[in-house]
Design an enzyme around this catalytic site. Structure first.
Site, PDB file in Angstrom:
ATOM      1  N   THR A 116       0.995  -1.449   1.664  1.00 16.28           N
ATOM      2  CA  THR A 116       2.027  -1.218   2.710  1.00 16.28           C
ATOM      3  C   THR A 116       3.105  -0.232   1.913  1.00 16.28           C
ATOM      4  OG1 THR A 116       1.755  -2.737   4.434  1.00 16.28           O
ATOM      5  CG2 THR A 116       3.875  -1.425   4.360  1.00 16.28           C
ATOM      6  N   ASP A 137      -2.101  -1.260  -4.018  1.00 19.40           N
ATOM      7  CA  ASP A 137      -0.862  -1.294  -3.152  1.00 19.40           C
ATOM      8  C   ASP A 137       0.303  -0.884  -4.195  1.00 19.40           C
ATOM      9  OD1 ASP A 137       1.008  -1.906  -1.327  1.00 19.40           O
ATOM     10  OD2 ASP A 137       0.661  -4.313  -1.115  1.00 19.40           O
ATOM     11  N   LYS A 196       7.796  -7.137  -4.907  1.00 19.17           N
ATOM     12  CA  LYS A 196       7.374  -6.219  -3.818  1.00 19.17           C
ATOM     13  C   LYS A 196       7.928  -6.878  -2.684  1.00 19.17           C
ATOM     14  CE  LYS A 196       2.989  -5.587  -3.080  1.00 19.17           C
ATOM     15  NZ  LYS A 196       3.378  -4.246  -2.667  1.00 19.17           N
ATOM     16  N   GLY A 197       7.895  -6.215  -1.534  1.00 26.22           N
ATOM     17  CA  GLY A 197       8.446  -6.580  -0.278  1.00 26.22           C
ATOM     18  C   GLY A 197       9.470  -5.602   0.358  1.00 26.22           C
ATOM     19  N   GLY A 198       9.805  -4.490  -0.542  1.00 23.03           N
ATOM     20  CA  GLY A 198      10.925  -3.465   0.142  1.00 23.03           C
ATOM     21  C   GLY A 198      10.250  -3.168   1.301  1.00 23.03           C
ATOM     22  N   GLY A 199       9.001  -3.065   1.913  1.00 22.28           N
ATOM     23  CA  GLY A 199       8.852  -2.477   3.081  1.00 22.28           C
ATOM     24  C   GLY A 199       8.473  -3.634   4.051  1.00 22.28           C
ATOM     25  N   GLU A 203       0.757  -8.881   2.105  1.00 20.25           N
ATOM     26  CA  GLU A 203       0.716  -8.176   0.840  1.00 20.25           C
ATOM     27  C   GLU A 203       0.129  -9.275  -0.176  1.00 20.25           C
ATOM     28  OE1 GLU A 203       2.883  -4.201   0.864  1.00 20.25           O
ATOM     29  OE2 GLU A 203       4.016  -5.958  -0.020  1.00 20.25           O
TER      30      GLU A 203
END
Length: 262
Positions: free
Chosen positions: A33, A89, A102-105, A111
């Site tokens: 993502t 990813d 990760k995880g900005g989206g 994920e």
């Protein structure tokens, strides 16, 4: 077309294009993502339509699932696929050991589940995402909505004992309301500036009641494909200890570049 892309978008595109070449017919592939992962999905869709590539994609968010279906990729759930050959990813940050933030989206939980259910995880990123020490990008923590303010206070108190430079946490918002993940949770963004011991911090955060998962991906990524604005691509394989460099030509394609949403 490609001539209208910014250097960062060109870097994202060439990284995604190179990573797409790792996908073979018959594979089960986790689809990430975010903006760079969106380039990947577009590239894979082009390969499905023009080259007859046949694989099953497991998206990590509803956004990715919608885009994958739009470009002609067969979408299945992780429960249907059970185990994946490969997950590709993006990342908000990566260090020399290929540890990630990760995880900005907002899709870090799905994920991480998909990435760890794969034989191999490949990260695609522009060169600006490489850091010496993780932490400049706020670390996301997915928390359940019940008692989130108490969880926030516990996280901040715990951070006092951690090797970080900052301890401020903020609730991620979507306009005037809290941002809600696909799993119905909230996200606390931890503004740490520098994370001295990512492995320890990841373990401590996940032991806390109310915290569902954190955005530190430790010992999960196997390969990073780094794109540059001039078309150069670098592929680093941490397991093999190899580094490959090449240059990709930009491909003019209305189907690939039109209506691409980050």
């Amino acid at each position: 077309m490609t001539g209208d892309l910014s250097p960062i978008d060109k870097a994202k595109f060439v990284a995604a294009k190179r990573a797409a070449d790792l996908v073979e017919s018959g594979m089960r592939v986790g689809l990430g993502t975010g903006s760079t992962a969106a380039w990947l999905v577009r590239c894979l869709g082009e390969m499905v339509r023009q080259e007859g590539l046949k694989f099953k994609g497991v998206p990590t968010s509803t956004r990715t699932a919608a885009l994958a279906r739009e470009v002609g990729i067969e979408v299945v759930s992780l429960d249907e696929a059970r185990w994946l050959d490969l997950t590709i990813d993006g990342a908000d940050e990566f260090d020399g050991d290929l540890n990630l933030i990760k995880g900005g989206g907002g899709a870090l939980l799905q994920e991480k589940i998909v990435a760890t259910a794969s034989d191999q995880m490949v990260v695609i990123a522009d060169i600006g995402k490489e850091v010496e020490t993780l932490g400049a990008f706020p670390l996301p923590c997915e928390v359940i909505p019940f008692g989130w303010q108490t969880t926030k206070a516990l996280v901040e108190e715990t951070l006092i004992q951690m090797d970080v430079l900052g301890r401020n946490t903020t609730l991620r918002m979507n306009g005037d309301a809290p941002f809600v993940t696909d799993e119905g949770n909230y996200i606390l963004d931890c503004h740490l500036k520098r994370i001295g011991n990512p492995r320890q911090l990841a373990m401590v955060l996940n032991q806390m009641p109310g915290v569902v998962e954190n955005g530190l991906f430790i010992d999960i990524c196997d390969i990073v494909v780094i794109g540059f604005g001039d078309g150069r691509v670098e592929l680093r394989d941490i397991n093999a200890g190899t580094v490959e460099e090449e240059r990709l030509d930009f491909v003019e394609s209305d189907n690939l570049f039109s209506d691409l949403a980050d």
